[in-house]
Design an enzyme around this catalytic site. Structure first.
Site, mmCIF file in Angstrom:
data_model
loop_
_atom_site.group_PDB
_atom_site.id
_atom_site.type_symbol
_atom_site.label_atom_id
_atom_site.label_comp_id
_atom_site.label_asym_id
_atom_site.label_seq_id
_atom_site.Cartn_x
_atom_site.Cartn_y
_atom_site.Cartn_z
ATOM 1 N N ARG A 140 11.873 -5.414 5.524
ATOM 2 C CA ARG A 140 11.825 -3.976 4.844
ATOM 3 C C ARG A 140 12.402 -2.967 5.833
ATOM 4 N NH1 ARG A 140 5.400 -2.705 4.420
ATOM 5 N NH2 ARG A 140 5.125 -2.622 6.929
ATOM 6 N N ARG A 170 -10.080 0.751 8.670
ATOM 7 C CA ARG A 170 -9.555 -0.547 8.991
ATOM 8 C C ARG A 170 -10.721 -1.287 9.720
ATOM 9 N NH1 ARG A 170 -3.674 0.470 9.149
ATOM 10 N NH2 ARG A 170 -2.306 -1.171 9.344
ATOM 11 N N LYS A 186 0.793 -1.260 0.188
ATOM 12 C CA LYS A 186 -0.099 0.182 0.019
ATOM 13 C C LYS A 186 0.768 1.065 -0.009
ATOM 14 C CE LYS A 186 -2.146 -0.981 3.957
ATOM 15 N NZ LYS A 186 -1.638 -2.205 4.298
HETATM 16 P P1 AMP Z 1 0.323 0.753 9.096
HETATM 17 O O1 AMP Z 1 1.632 1.735 9.033
HETATM 18 O O2 AMP Z 1 -0.774 1.130 8.104
HETATM 19 O O3 AMP Z 1 0.957 -0.697 8.940
HETATM 20 O O4 AMP Z 1 -0.201 0.787 10.561
HETATM 21 C C1 AMP Z 1 0.671 0.670 11.719
HETATM 22 C C2 AMP Z 1 0.086 0.507 13.148
HETATM 23 O O5 AMP Z 1 -0.763 1.772 13.409
HETATM 24 C C3 AMP Z 1 -1.236 -0.836 12.878
HETATM 25 O O6 AMP Z 1 -0.666 -1.981 13.178
HETATM 26 C C4 AMP Z 1 -2.066 -0.225 13.908
HETATM 27 O O7 AMP Z 1 -1.720 -0.449 15.266
HETATM 28 C C5 AMP Z 1 -2.006 1.373 13.752
HETATM 29 N N1 AMP Z 1 -3.246 1.759 12.796
HETATM 30 C C6 AMP Z 1 -2.895 2.333 11.594
HETATM 31 N N2 AMP Z 1 -3.943 2.760 11.171
HETATM 32 C C7 AMP Z 1 -4.867 2.504 11.704
HETATM 33 C C8 AMP Z 1 -6.341 2.384 11.700
HETATM 34 N N3 AMP Z 1 -7.039 2.784 10.401
HETATM 35 N N4 AMP Z 1 -7.120 1.883 12.820
HETATM 36 C C9 AMP Z 1 -6.600 1.297 13.661
HETATM 37 N N5 AMP Z 1 -5.312 1.341 13.800
HETATM 38 C C10 AMP Z 1 -4.334 1.732 12.950
#
Ligand code: AMP
Length: 214
Positions: free
Chosen positions: A127, A88, A13
């Site tokens: 990564r 999410r 993404k």
């Molecule tokens: P990401 O960088 O998108 O993989 O997000 C890293 C972490 O941030 C996730 O594992 C969640 O703990 C938190 N997070 C990011 N976006 C969301 C969301 N929309 N809802 C809930 N937790 C989120």
């Protein structure tokens, strides 16, 4: 145009969002990046979410919808955004629809990036990113041309996410299948869903997304 990139951790993404930003001048809004910045800056929200993020769980809908609505409700918010990692949960998706509607905007497409779990774990655990410009690398698939030097900006500091380890990855995948994958049906019902093959090479995925957006 406003689009959502939907997919498990490691589906690509962030990589595809960066390409859309560079190529089409779209704006990337990543709730993960926003939350990591809050943790690094030790804000109130950062302190509240640090532990759950490190363990791979989801931050509460209230916090995440709050940070997104702060952006969308800004008077200068013009859209043309790629939402990366948001929504999410079904509750986030409902709140998101309402926030956009209040602005007279719509969600034009949701791109589901599908990928098998083995590949995801392999991608995520290897990564790392350039600390200066955010360019992404991988210990096996995409090393910098000169070891220790970013191809893009010449930076020499790299970061590895705390949650990019096998334990947190198990929780992140579980959270994806349990809380986020129902959004596939939700957006299919709203006729905004397109599927791309997240296991393909980066350029191929970019091409599939372009086709889906046409
Ligand atoms: P990401 O960088 O998108 O993989 O997000 C890293 C972490 O941030 C996730 O594992 C969640 O703990 C938190 N997070 C990011 N976006 C969301 C969301 N929309 N809802 C809930 N937790 C989120």
């Amino acid at each position: 145009m406003n689009i959502v990139l939907l997919g498990p951790p490691g589906a690509g993404k962030g990589t595809q969002a960066r390409i859309l930003v560079e190529r089409d001048g779209m704006v990337q809004l990543s709730t993960g990046d926003m939350l990591r910045s809050a943790v690094a800056a030790e804000t109130e929200i950062g302190k509240q979410v640090k532990a759950v993020m490190e363990s791979g769980g989801l931050v509460t809908d209230e916090i995440v919808v709050g940070i997104i609505s702060d952006r969308i409700e800004q008077p200068d918010f013009k859209g043309n955004v790629i939402f990366d990692g948001f929504p999410r949960t079904l509750a986030q998706a409902d709140a998101f629809g309402e926030l956009l509607a209040k602005k007279g905007m719509a969600l034009d497409a949701v791109i589901e990036m599908r990928c098998d779990d083995e590949k995801l774990v392999e991608r995520v655990t290897g990564r790392f990113t350039c600390h200066t410009c955010g360019e992404g690398y991988h210990t096996s698939f995409k090393k910098p041309k000169v070891e220790g030097v970013c191809d893009k900006c010449g930076g020499t500091e790299f970061t590895h996410r705390h949650d990019d380890n096998a334990d947190a990855m198990r929780s992140r995948l579980l959270a994806y299948y349990k809380e986020t994958s129902p959004l596939v049906g939700y957006y299919h019902a709203k006729d905004t869903l397109a599927l791309v093959d997240g296991t393909a090479e980066i350029d191929e995925v970019t091409a599939q997304i372009a086709e889906a957006l046409n």
